[in-house]
Design a protein around this motif. Structure first.
Motif, PDB file in Angstrom:
ATOM      1  N   LEU A  97       0.763  -1.249   0.097  1.00 30.19           N
ATOM      2  CA  LEU A  97      -0.115  -0.001   0.117  1.00 30.19           C
ATOM      3  C   LEU A  97       0.901   1.230  -0.108  1.00 30.19           C
ATOM      4  N   ALA A  98       0.773   1.893  -1.169  1.00 28.21           N
ATOM      5  CA  ALA A  98       1.479   3.262  -1.146  1.00 28.21           C
ATOM      6  C   ALA A  98       1.014   4.304  -0.465  1.00 28.21           C
ATOM      7  N   GLY A  99      -0.345   4.369  -0.095  1.00 32.00           N
ATOM      8  CA  GLY A  99      -1.063   5.541   0.250  1.00 32.00           C
ATOM      9  C   GLY A  99      -2.481   5.388   0.271  1.00 32.00           C
ATOM     10  N   GLU A 100      -3.208   6.257   1.171  1.00 29.45           N
ATOM     11  CA  GLU A 100      -4.621   6.184   0.888  1.00 29.45           C
ATOM     12  C   GLU A 100      -5.008   7.641   1.425  1.00 29.45           C
ATOM     13  N   GLY A 101      -6.278   8.014   0.771  1.00 28.84           N
ATOM     14  CA  GLY A 101      -6.469   9.456   0.851  1.00 28.84           C
ATOM     15  C   GLY A 101      -8.201   9.425   0.615  1.00 28.84           C
ATOM     16  N   GLN A 102      -8.514  10.682   0.663  1.00 26.13           N
ATOM     17  CA  GLN A 102     -10.171  10.843   0.518  1.00 26.13           C
ATOM     18  C   GLN A 102     -10.274  12.013  -0.475  1.00 26.13           C
ATOM     19  N   MET A 103     -11.121  11.961  -1.586  1.00 27.24           N
ATOM     20  CA  MET A 103     -11.526  12.919  -2.386  1.00 27.24           C
ATOM     21  C   MET A 103     -12.657  13.607  -1.965  1.00 27.24           C
ATOM     22  N   HIS A 112     -13.318   3.801  -3.325  1.00 29.80           N
ATOM     23  CA  HIS A 112     -14.630   3.268  -2.163  1.00 29.80           C
ATOM     24  C   HIS A 112     -15.542   4.599  -2.052  1.00 29.80           C
ATOM     25  N   TYR A 113     -16.562   4.353  -2.921  1.00 31.83           N
ATOM     26  CA  TYR A 113     -17.520   5.566  -3.322  1.00 31.83           C
ATOM     27  C   TYR A 113     -18.402   6.000  -2.099  1.00 31.83           C
ATOM     28  N   HIS A 114     -18.657   7.334  -1.845  1.00 38.45           N
ATOM     29  CA  HIS A 114     -19.535   7.669  -0.874  1.00 38.45           C
ATOM     30  C   HIS A 114     -20.898   8.422  -1.508  1.00 38.45           C
ATOM     31  N   ARG A 115     -20.908   8.406  -2.472  1.00 38.32           N
ATOM     32  CA  ARG A 115     -22.067   9.137  -3.268  1.00 38.32           C
ATOM     33  C   ARG A 115     -22.163   8.264  -4.584  1.00 38.32           C
ATOM     34  N   ALA A 116     -23.375   8.386  -5.123  1.00 39.05           N
ATOM     35  CA  ALA A 116     -23.624   7.782  -6.463  1.00 39.05           C
ATOM     36  C   ALA A 116     -23.322   8.537  -7.880  1.00 39.05           C
ATOM     37  N   SER A 138      -5.510  17.647 -10.404  1.00 37.84           N
ATOM     38  CA  SER A 138      -6.232  18.856  -9.863  1.00 37.84           C
ATOM     39  C   SER A 138      -6.357  18.568  -8.313  1.00 37.84           C
ATOM     40  N   GLU A 139      -5.819  17.481  -7.841  1.00 41.15           N
ATOM     41  CA  GLU A 139      -5.936  17.108  -6.428  1.00 41.15           C
ATOM     42  C   GLU A 139      -4.547  16.858  -5.705  1.00 41.15           C
ATOM     43  N   PRO A 140      -3.709  17.705  -5.732  1.00 39.81           N
ATOM     44  CA  PRO A 140      -2.351  17.373  -5.082  1.00 39.81           C
ATOM     45  C   PRO A 140      -2.327  16.849  -3.762  1.00 39.81           C
ATOM     46  N   SER A 141      -3.253  17.356  -3.079  1.00 42.73           N
ATOM     47  CA  SER A 141      -3.034  16.642  -1.632  1.00 42.73           C
ATOM     48  C   SER A 141      -3.607  15.216  -1.628  1.00 42.73           C
ATOM     49  N   LEU A 142      -4.347  14.781  -2.617  1.00 45.22           N
ATOM     50  CA  LEU A 142      -4.878  13.408  -2.616  1.00 45.22           C
ATOM     51  C   LEU A 142      -3.787  12.605  -3.070  1.00 45.22           C
ATOM     52  N   ILE A 156     -16.313  12.167  -1.400  1.00 46.38           N
ATOM     53  CA  ILE A 156     -16.881  11.766  -2.751  1.00 46.38           C
ATOM     54  C   ILE A 156     -16.385  10.146  -2.731  1.00 46.38           C
ATOM     55  N   TYR A 157     -15.051   9.810  -2.206  1.00 46.23           N
ATOM     56  CA  TYR A 157     -14.613   8.587  -2.424  1.00 46.23           C
ATOM     57  C   TYR A 157     -13.394   8.397  -1.429  1.00 46.23           C
ATOM     58  N   ASP A 158     -13.033   7.077  -1.142  1.00 47.38           N
ATOM     59  CA  ASP A 158     -11.812   6.874  -0.323  1.00 47.38           C
ATOM     60  C   ASP A 158     -10.966   6.379  -1.709  1.00 47.38           C
ATOM     61  N   ALA A 159      -9.703   6.643  -1.557  1.00 46.99           N
ATOM     62  CA  ALA A 159      -8.822   5.882  -2.456  1.00 46.99           C
ATOM     63  C   ALA A 159      -7.532   5.226  -1.859  1.00 46.99           C
ATOM     64  N   ARG A 160      -7.051   4.108  -2.375  1.00 48.02           N
ATOM     65  CA  ARG A 160      -5.981   3.536  -2.015  1.00 48.02           C
ATOM     66  C   ARG A 160      -5.182   2.901  -3.034  1.00 48.02           C
TER      67      ARG A 160
END
Length: 189
Positions: free
Chosen positions: A46-52, A85-89, A175-179, A59-63
């Motif tokens: 696992l290189a990392g994980e974050g949330q959009m 892993h989506y939090h919205r449709a 567009s999401e450098p922190s993610l 919106i979603y969690d990413a790994r």
């Protein structure tokens, strides 16, 4: 069995194994357990994980899962897996449209190519609901696969489309450098 298809199955098993494990230890344990059980030499970690987030809404969690040779500057040279892993449709068409917009941050595409790729993505991507997990597998020089759980949704044999698609999260022009930073947090400099 082709090497790339075999590698894709291993990447999927790693992600599926990870999601089934409880608690905080699962992030490091899953790849090694899945790979050891299949007697695979190459380890994925696992290189990392974050949330959009958008306007404060998740919106979603990413790994991101990568091999030991992975370098962010040359992400396109390495097989990897990205789980969302989506939090919205969202509809497949909306995801495809947004993906093309984000891909064009890396490279301006001719309109006819952008339209063709948007159609290809809309056919590959499913509509997603809250709680859905998708796993994208990047195969350098070949393309990409998309999985929902153990089900292969499809394969795109368009190397440049795949590179730009995963660049949405991994390219410096994201567009999401922190993610991006969160997804690469465990990668050695």
């Amino acid at each position: 069995m082709r090497k790339s298809h075999f590698l894709a199955k291993i990447l999927v098993l790693c992600a599926l194994g990870w999601s089934a494990l409880p608690g905080p230890a699962r992030a490091d344990a899953a790849p090694s357990l899945a790979l050891q059980s299949l007697s695979i030499q190459e380890r994925l970690t696992l290189a990392g994980e974050g949330q959009m987030r958008f306007l404060g809404m998740a919106i979603y969690d990413a790994r991101l899962w990568v091999d030991a040779r992975f370098t962010p500057e040359r992400f396109e040279a390495h097989p990897l897996a990205l789980e969302l892993h989506y939090h919205r449709a969202f509809s497949a068409a909306a995801i495809a449209q947004r993906s093309l917009t984000e891909m064009q941050r890396q490279r301006k595409l001719p309109p006819e190519l952008a339209q063709r790729w948007e159609r290809m993505l809309a056919q590959l991507l499913p509509d997603v609901q809250r709680g859905d997990r998708l796993l994208g597998v990047y195969l350098p020089g070949e393309g990409m696969q998309l999985w929902r759980g153990p089900q292969l949704l499809g394969t795109l044999r368009e190397p440049e489309l795949a590179r730009l698609f995963f660049g949405i999260w991994l390219a410096p022009q994201t567009s999401e450098p922190s993610l991006r930073a969160a997804l690469l947090a465990r990668v050695a400099p």
